[in-house]
Design an enzyme around this catalytic site. Structure first.
Site, PDB file in Angstrom:
ATOM      1  N   ASN A  86       6.345  37.926  11.905  1.00 22.54           N
ATOM      2  CA  ASN A  86       6.456  36.806  10.962  1.00 22.54           C
ATOM      3  C   ASN A  86       5.890  35.568  11.658  1.00 22.54           C
ATOM      4  O   ASN A  86       6.520  35.012  12.551  1.00 22.54           O
ATOM      5  CB  ASN A  86       7.948  36.615  10.614  1.00 22.54           C
ATOM      6  CG  ASN A  86       8.199  35.383   9.769  1.00 22.54           C
ATOM      7  OD1 ASN A  86       7.259  34.743   9.286  1.00 22.54           O
ATOM      8  ND2 ASN A  86       9.467  35.030   9.588  1.00 22.54           N
ATOM      9  N   TRP A  87       4.691  35.170  11.238  1.00 17.18           N
ATOM     10  CA  TRP A  87       4.017  34.061  11.915  1.00 17.18           C
ATOM     11  C   TRP A  87       4.648  32.713  11.553  1.00 17.18           C
ATOM     12  O   TRP A  87       4.329  31.706  12.164  1.00 17.18           O
ATOM     13  CB  TRP A  87       2.529  34.028  11.548  1.00 17.18           C
ATOM     14  CG  TRP A  87       1.733  35.235  11.989  1.00 17.18           C
ATOM     15  CD1 TRP A  87       2.211  36.440  12.438  1.00 17.18           C
ATOM     16  CD2 TRP A  87       0.303  35.353  12.026  1.00 17.18           C
ATOM     17  NE1 TRP A  87       1.178  37.286  12.746  1.00 17.18           N
ATOM     18  CE2 TRP A  87      -0.010  36.653  12.490  1.00 17.18           C
ATOM     19  CE3 TRP A  87      -0.737  34.491  11.684  1.00 17.18           C
ATOM     20  CZ2 TRP A  87      -1.334  37.098  12.647  1.00 17.18           C
ATOM     21  CZ3 TRP A  87      -2.059  34.946  11.830  1.00 17.18           C
ATOM     22  CH2 TRP A  87      -2.344  36.222  12.318  1.00 17.18           C
ATOM     23  N   LYS A  88       5.462  32.683  10.536  1.00 15.56           N
ATOM     24  CA  LYS A  88       6.086  31.439  10.039  1.00 15.56           C
ATOM     25  C   LYS A  88       5.001  30.373   9.770  1.00 15.56           C
ATOM     26  O   LYS A  88       3.880  30.730   9.426  1.00 15.56           O
ATOM     27  CB  LYS A  88       7.137  30.943  11.023  1.00 15.56           C
ATOM     28  CG  LYS A  88       8.161  32.034  11.377  1.00 15.56           C
ATOM     29  CD  LYS A  88       9.374  31.512  12.050  1.00 15.56           C
ATOM     30  CE  LYS A  88      10.284  32.662  12.424  1.00 15.56           C
ATOM     31  NZ  LYS A  88      11.541  32.246  13.001  1.00 15.56           N
ATOM     32  N   HIS A 115      14.664  35.432   4.184  1.00 16.89           N
ATOM     33  CA  HIS A 115      14.722  35.025   5.593  1.00 16.89           C
ATOM     34  C   HIS A 115      15.752  33.901   5.762  1.00 16.89           C
ATOM     35  O   HIS A 115      15.902  33.057   4.878  1.00 16.89           O
ATOM     36  CB  HIS A 115      13.331  34.558   6.054  1.00 16.89           C
ATOM     37  CG  HIS A 115      13.261  34.396   7.539  1.00 16.89           C
ATOM     38  ND1 HIS A 115      13.722  33.272   8.176  1.00 16.89           N
ATOM     39  CD2 HIS A 115      12.832  35.230   8.507  1.00 16.89           C
ATOM     40  CE1 HIS A 115      13.567  33.419   9.481  1.00 16.89           C
ATOM     41  NE2 HIS A 115      13.024  34.604   9.714  1.00 16.89           N
ATOM     42  N   GLU A 169      15.705  31.253   7.337  1.00 16.62           N
ATOM     43  CA  GLU A 169      15.173  29.890   7.208  1.00 16.62           C
ATOM     44  C   GLU A 169      15.022  29.512   5.744  1.00 16.62           C
ATOM     45  O   GLU A 169      15.216  28.357   5.355  1.00 16.62           O
ATOM     46  CB  GLU A 169      13.836  29.777   7.973  1.00 16.62           C
ATOM     47  CG  GLU A 169      14.084  29.760   9.474  1.00 16.62           C
ATOM     48  CD  GLU A 169      12.966  30.329  10.318  1.00 16.62           C
ATOM     49  OE1 GLU A 169      11.841  30.489   9.829  1.00 16.62           O
ATOM     50  OE2 GLU A 169      13.235  30.637  11.499  1.00 16.62           O
ATOM     51  N   GLU A 214      18.995  40.202  10.835  1.00 11.58           N
ATOM     52  CA  GLU A 214      18.625  39.131  11.753  1.00 11.58           C
ATOM     53  C   GLU A 214      19.802  38.174  11.911  1.00 11.58           C
ATOM     54  O   GLU A 214      19.984  37.255  11.098  1.00 11.58           O
ATOM     55  CB  GLU A 214      17.433  38.346  11.194  1.00 11.58           C
ATOM     56  CG  GLU A 214      16.202  39.190  10.972  1.00 11.58           C
ATOM     57  CD  GLU A 214      14.943  38.346  10.997  1.00 11.58           C
ATOM     58  OE1 GLU A 214      14.089  38.615  11.837  1.00 11.58           O
ATOM     59  OE2 GLU A 214      14.838  37.403  10.197  1.00 11.58           O
ATOM     60  N   GLY A 244      15.019  32.736  17.267  1.00  8.13           N
ATOM     61  CA  GLY A 244      14.336  31.639  17.952  1.00  8.13           C
ATOM     62  C   GLY A 244      15.174  30.972  19.019  1.00  8.13           C
ATOM     63  O   GLY A 244      14.824  29.890  19.513  1.00  8.13           O
ATOM     64  N   SER A 252      14.812  37.130  18.478  1.00  6.30           N
ATOM     65  CA  SER A 252      14.360  37.020  19.878  1.00  6.30           C
ATOM     66  C   SER A 252      13.963  38.358  20.498  1.00  6.30           C
ATOM     67  O   SER A 252      14.228  38.602  21.674  1.00  6.30           O
ATOM     68  CB  SER A 252      15.427  36.317  20.732  1.00  6.30           C
ATOM     69  OG  SER A 252      15.675  35.023  20.240  1.00  6.30           O
ATOM     70  N   GLY A 271       9.502  37.029  15.430  1.00  5.65           N
ATOM     71  CA  GLY A 271       8.989  35.688  15.162  1.00  5.65           C
ATOM     72  C   GLY A 271       8.151  35.217  16.347  1.00  5.65           C
ATOM     73  O   GLY A 271       6.979  35.555  16.481  1.00  5.65           O
ATOM     74  N   GLY A 272       8.780  34.476  17.241  1.00  4.66           N
ATOM     75  CA  GLY A 272       8.082  33.835  18.367  1.00  4.66           C
ATOM     76  C   GLY A 272       7.098  34.746  19.099  1.00  4.66           C
ATOM     77  O   GLY A 272       5.944  34.362  19.326  1.00  4.66           O
TER      78      GLY A 272
HETATM   79  C1  PEP Z   1      12.440  35.662  12.714  1.00  8.23           C
HETATM   80  O1  PEP Z   1      12.382  34.497  12.401  1.00  8.23           O
HETATM   81  O2  PEP Z   1      12.341  36.543  11.843  1.00  8.23           O
HETATM   82  C2  PEP Z   1      12.638  36.004  14.117  1.00  8.23           C
HETATM   83  C3  PEP Z   1      13.168  37.154  14.390  1.00  8.23           C
HETATM   84  O3  PEP Z   1      12.269  35.053  15.042  1.00  8.23           O
HETATM   85  P1  PEP Z   1      12.353  35.186  16.639  1.00  8.23           P
HETATM   86  O4  PEP Z   1      11.767  36.514  17.024  1.00  8.23           O
HETATM   87  O5  PEP Z   1      11.560  34.035  17.152  1.00  8.23           O
HETATM   88  O6  PEP Z   1      13.802  35.088  17.007  1.00  8.23           O
END
Ligand code: PEP
Length: 252
Positions: A9-11, A96, A98, A168, A174, A214, A235-236
């Site tokens: 997920n590039w956000k 998600h 967010e 999640e 994050g 993460s 994500g990251g």
């Molecule tokens: C996400 O936002 O779906 C996610 C898992 O982010 P991260 O890997 O950065 O925790």
């Protein structure tokens, strides 16, 4: 045996040129890996069409990060399922944390989106997860059950087969904190049992349940070795091709 799924997920990251660079690096790296996992990348809307043209000859799937539940009309700034399909998406991330927290999306709104996406033959990555205070108040399972029961309300067996759950924990997104493999497995097992109750044992056994929060090369192996963890939503680390490719390699 469920195939492992690794989704990125590039956000709200990567403009068009940066997206071209990132997808090219992922694509080149993948040719050397011979991975058996299903790979999904979810760039921002503005890069979808270009990224699609660059992955056409690969097994990489294209996903969007959100969509609206209406087909068309006066919904300024929104994007429909058909629009996503027209630029090559076959997946969409919905629910998600967010979107739930910053954009105040409720289980009911997410349910409308999930229904519409599945009706339009988009595959859905349906995100659920508890906050830190919910975990500390021992309501994790209650919150997840509400998110699943309400989020999947009135969605039939034949449609839900195109849905992948992503667990999640909000406190792990994050933050660099990860649920331990045991904590994650406990929740994934709970989700699978709930899906079996709501649908059927067979459907629950086939359903892929991803972990997100993460995920990085240093924790991927222990998470992905758990019996009910079928992959990762990242994500990251998906913005760094070497890290994303390393997780794919670990997934096998
Ligand atoms: C996400 O936002 O779906 C996610 C898992 O982010 P991260 O890997 O950065 O925790």
């Amino acid at each position: 045996m469920r195939t492992k799924v690794i989704a990125g997920n590039w956000k709200m990251n990567k403009d068009l040129n940066e997206s071209v660079t990132l997808v090219s690096e992922i694509k080149n790296g993948l040719t050397k890996l011979n991975s058996s996992s299903e790979i999904i990348i979810c760039p921002p809307y503005t890069s979808l069409e270009t990224v699609n043209s660059l992955i056409k000859d690969t097994a990489i799937n294209l996903g969007a990060q959100n969509m609206h539940f209406e087909d068309s009309g006066a919904f300024t700034g929104e994007i429909s399922a058909d629009m996503l399909k027209s630029v090559g998406c076959n997946y969409v991330i919905l629910g998600h944390s967010e979107r739930r927290k910053i954009f105040l999306e409720t289980n009911e709104v997410i349910n409308k989106k999930v229904k519409k996406a599945l009706d339009k033959n988009l595959k859905v990555i349906f995100c659920i997860g508890e906050t830190l205070s919910e975990r500390e108040s021992n309501v994790t399972f209650k919150v997840l059950e509400e998110q699943i029961v309400n989020g999947l309300s009135n969605i039939d067996n034949d449609k839900v087969q195109n849905l992948t759950v992503a667990y999640e924990p909000v406190w792990a997104i994050g933050t660099g904190k990860t649920a331990s493999p045991e904590q994650a497995q406990e929740v994934h097992e709970f989700i699978r049992k709930l899906i079996a109750q709501l649908y059927s044992d067979n459907l629950a056994q086939d359903m892929k349940i991803l972990y997100g929060g993460s995920v990085k090369p240093n924790n991927a192996a222990s998470l992905l070795s758990k019996p009910d963890i079928d992959g990762a939503l990242i994500g990251g680390a998906c913005l760094k091709p070497d890290l994303f490719l390393e997780v794919i390699k670990i997934a096998g």
